[in-house]
Design a protein around this motif. Structure first.
Motif: not given
Length: 296
Positions: A206-212
């Motif tokens: 669901x997260x809009x911004x994700x890490x690598x």
């Protein structure tokens, strides 16, 4: 009741009833832990057994150990909140922190970036790979909305309405809708359409911004991102995520936005929190006057 039990009760109260932000919760608990350590070493009494003289001695100890006025004031606020809670829950009859007084402190105005510095910072992420698209979208969105960093990383994909050009932000039990300027809408749209699906670890993330790793971005992760681009842009000011929030508010005010609209966009419950930007803008105008007026 042991100090650790008091701390746990206070933490539950701040989380569940006061709906305190992560930063407020962390600050209060850190202050109370330090107070408990002081009592163990110097007074040999528990938090519940400390009297007014002991609490005042702790404040004096902070001052004598070189703590700033702002730090001491924050610690006093933490103690007042703790003991007010303990009295409310009838663990104490008298509040030993009731008469603590904070020293008058010259209000430190927040540091902001100039419009040129903002442009320079936002230009740094290069849209040549997934990370560049994501980073540009995050920086543009932060400056477009004035969000807190915790609000930014807590955003879900469902909070975005690209067609309407608004973001839904929920914080401390309240929600608000913040408009975005065209460049932010474009950067966010490109990230969502072209990049985000490739970065996800799980398709139902669901997260809009994700890490690598494809998981929700952390505060620490974004902090590193903004420091990286500050260095790349060769901006000497110490930029934090909150610097863009301050710059957002000050630049809106400079360009004629009314303070109540800014208050709503920032999510301030008290107008006094927003009025600091009026002081900041007035100070900047005075500085310009003093530098430019031939008789100043």
């Amino acid at each position: 009741m042991q100090n650790q039990d008091v701390l746990q009760l206070f933490e539950d109260y701040l989380k569940n009833e006061k709906k305190a932000s992560a930063n407020t919760l962390s600050s209060y608990l850190r202050d109370i832990r330090q107070f408990g350590e002081y009592l163990d070493l110097h007074a040999e009494v528990s938090i519940l057994d400390a009297d007014e003289e002991t609490v005042q001695s702790y404040v004096n100890w902070l001052k004598n150990n070189g703590k700033s006025v702002a730090t001491v004031s924050r610690c006093i606020a933490s103690l007042k909140n703790l003991y007010a809670f303990l009295c409310l829950r009838q663990h104490l009859n008298l509040n030993p922190a009731a008469h603590l007084v904070t020293d008058k402190n010259v209000q430190k105005l927040p540091q902001i970036l100039t419009s040129k510095e903002v442009e320079l910072l936002l230009e740094q992420p290069e849209c040549v790979d997934a990370k560049g698209y994501r980073d540009r979208a995050m920086l543009e969105l932060l400056y477009a909305t004035g969000m807190r960093v915790t609000e930014l990383i807590d955003l879900n994909l469902s909070d975005v309405n690209i067609d309407a050009g608004v973001i839904r932000c929920e914080s401390r039990g309240k929600e608000r809708y913040i408009p975005m300027y065209p460049a932010a809408i474009k950067a966010l749209g490109e990230y969502i359409e072209l990049v985000r699906p490739q970065m996800l670890a799980l398709p139902d993330e669901e997260a809009l911004f994700v890490n690598v790793s494809g998981e929700r971005m952390s505060r620490q992760g974004f902090w590193k991102i903004i420091k990286y681009y500050q260095k790349k842009a060769k901006i000497e000011k110490d930029i934090t995520p909150h610097t863009l929030r301050h710059s957002f508010a000050a630049h809106l005010l400079e360009n004629g936005a009314d303070i109540h609209s800014i208050q709503e966009m920032l999510g301030h419950s008290d107008i006094s929190s927003t009025q600091v930007y009026s002081h900041l803008v007035k100070k900047q105008l005075k500085d310009v006057y003093n530098k430019a007026h031939p008789r100043a």
